[in-house]
Design an enzyme around this catalytic site. Sequence first.
Site, PDB file in Angstrom:
ATOM      1  CG  ASN A  85     -65.810  70.136  82.067  1.00 44.29           C
ATOM      2  OD1 ASN A  85     -65.259  69.145  81.592  1.00 44.29           O
ATOM      3  ND2 ASN A  85     -65.497  71.360  81.703  1.00 44.29           N
ATOM      4  CG  ASP A 141     -55.800  67.019  73.899  1.00 39.18           C
ATOM      5  OD1 ASP A 141     -54.864  66.221  74.077  1.00 39.18           O
ATOM      6  OD2 ASP A 141     -56.734  67.153  74.696  1.00 39.18           O
ATOM      7  CG  HIS A 157     -62.939  68.215  79.238  1.00 43.54           C
ATOM      8  ND1 HIS A 157     -62.666  69.056  80.291  1.00 43.54           N
ATOM      9  CD2 HIS A 157     -61.826  67.459  79.092  1.00 43.54           C
ATOM     10  CE1 HIS A 157     -61.452  68.825  80.751  1.00 43.54           C
ATOM     11  NE2 HIS A 157     -60.923  67.849  80.043  1.00 43.54           N
ATOM     12  CD  GLU A 180     -63.166  72.577  78.420  1.00 40.90           C
ATOM     13  OE1 GLU A 180     -63.998  71.985  79.139  1.00 40.90           O
ATOM     14  OE2 GLU A 180     -62.003  72.828  78.794  1.00 40.90           O
TER      15      GLU A 180
HETATM   16  C1  GLP Z   1     -57.076  67.199  80.178  1.00 44.92           C
HETATM   17  C2  GLP Z   1     -56.882  66.480  78.849  1.00 44.92           C
HETATM   18  C3  GLP Z   1     -57.908  65.388  78.656  1.00 44.92           C
HETATM   19  C4  GLP Z   1     -57.960  64.512  79.892  1.00 44.92           C
HETATM   20  C5  GLP Z   1     -58.361  65.323  81.095  1.00 44.92           C
HETATM   21  C6  GLP Z   1     -58.440  64.494  82.378  1.00 44.92           C
HETATM   22  O1  GLP Z   1     -58.011  68.209  80.122  1.00 44.92           O
HETATM   23  N1  GLP Z   1     -56.923  67.354  77.702  1.00 44.92           N
HETATM   24  O2  GLP Z   1     -57.579  64.636  77.505  1.00 44.92           O
HETATM   25  O3  GLP Z   1     -58.875  63.473  79.692  1.00 44.92           O
HETATM   26  O4  GLP Z   1     -57.392  66.348  81.284  1.00 44.92           O
HETATM   27  O5  GLP Z   1     -57.157  64.295  82.889  1.00 44.92           O
HETATM   28  P1  GLP Z   1     -56.794  63.245  84.008  1.00 44.92           P
HETATM   29  O6  GLP Z   1     -56.728  61.924  83.333  1.00 44.92           O
HETATM   30  O7  GLP Z   1     -55.439  63.697  84.501  1.00 44.92           O
HETATM   31  O8  GLP Z   1     -57.830  63.328  85.042  1.00 44.92           O
END
Ligand code: GLP
EC number: 3.5.99.6
Length: 233
Positions: free
Chosen positions: A128, A62, A130, A135
């Site tokens: 949440n 993404d 995702h 989402e």
């Molecule tokens: C963002 C990214 C996700 C990631 C999530 C959790 O929303 N788009 O790909 O998995 O954050 O991030 P973290 O690993 O910093 O907790």
Amino acid sequence: MKIIVTKDNIEGGTKAFEIIKKGMEDGDKVLGLATGSSPIPLYDDMCDSDLDFSDMTSINLDEYYGLNPDNDQSYHYFMQKHLFDKKPFKHSYIPNGMAKDIDEEVDRYNDIIAANPIDIQILGIGRNGHIAFNEPGTPFGSLTHKVQLTESTIKANSRFFDNEDEVPRQAICMGIKSIMQSKKIVLLAFGESKQDAVKALVEGPVTEEVPASILQDHPDVTVICDEVAAAKL
Ligand code: GLP
């Protein structure tokens, strides 16, 4: 679904690194990559290793819409800093967050994914549930699409920005169907804030309200989490 519980994120990164190393020995050529804090120990291990990625392809999940690749909050910048500067790949694909025509960019990215089937997909997980920016409520059949970020994700990600207003409201994101087509999936989850998401991912019903729960239906998923994130299992 295989669950590996580690002492901390550093050991978790090493476990994920071992899966990638083994995959490359077995001929894997396309890695699906994620951003966020969870994969950083894995990327550190990759950078410190003697593995050569110069005949490999990477495809990122993404990118924020509206951020320039040289903006230090863009996922382009993140990948350069944490991996590609030290370990270049033959081809590295990330959605273009500055594309003028978003629909064309979505089509282009879907073509890239179709032409480069992913061998190992690395994933983090949102609080949440995702995955990438898919989402809650995203159809399981989705391909790459433009997403409207939820308030919970904007809040969670605002820690990386000067303030919440600077967090982009939209992103371009690989869809759940494409993620599920990866041959192997490795999901990383660390810390207390991921406890509920990990429980829902592993034990909850498979529902579009928890995007990660679809991974229960994938034949080769490894969830790597630390003891704290696994505490509610
Ligand atoms: C963002 C990214 C996700 C990631 C999530 C959790 O929303 N788009 O790909 O998995 O954050 O991030 P973290 O690993 O910093 O907790």
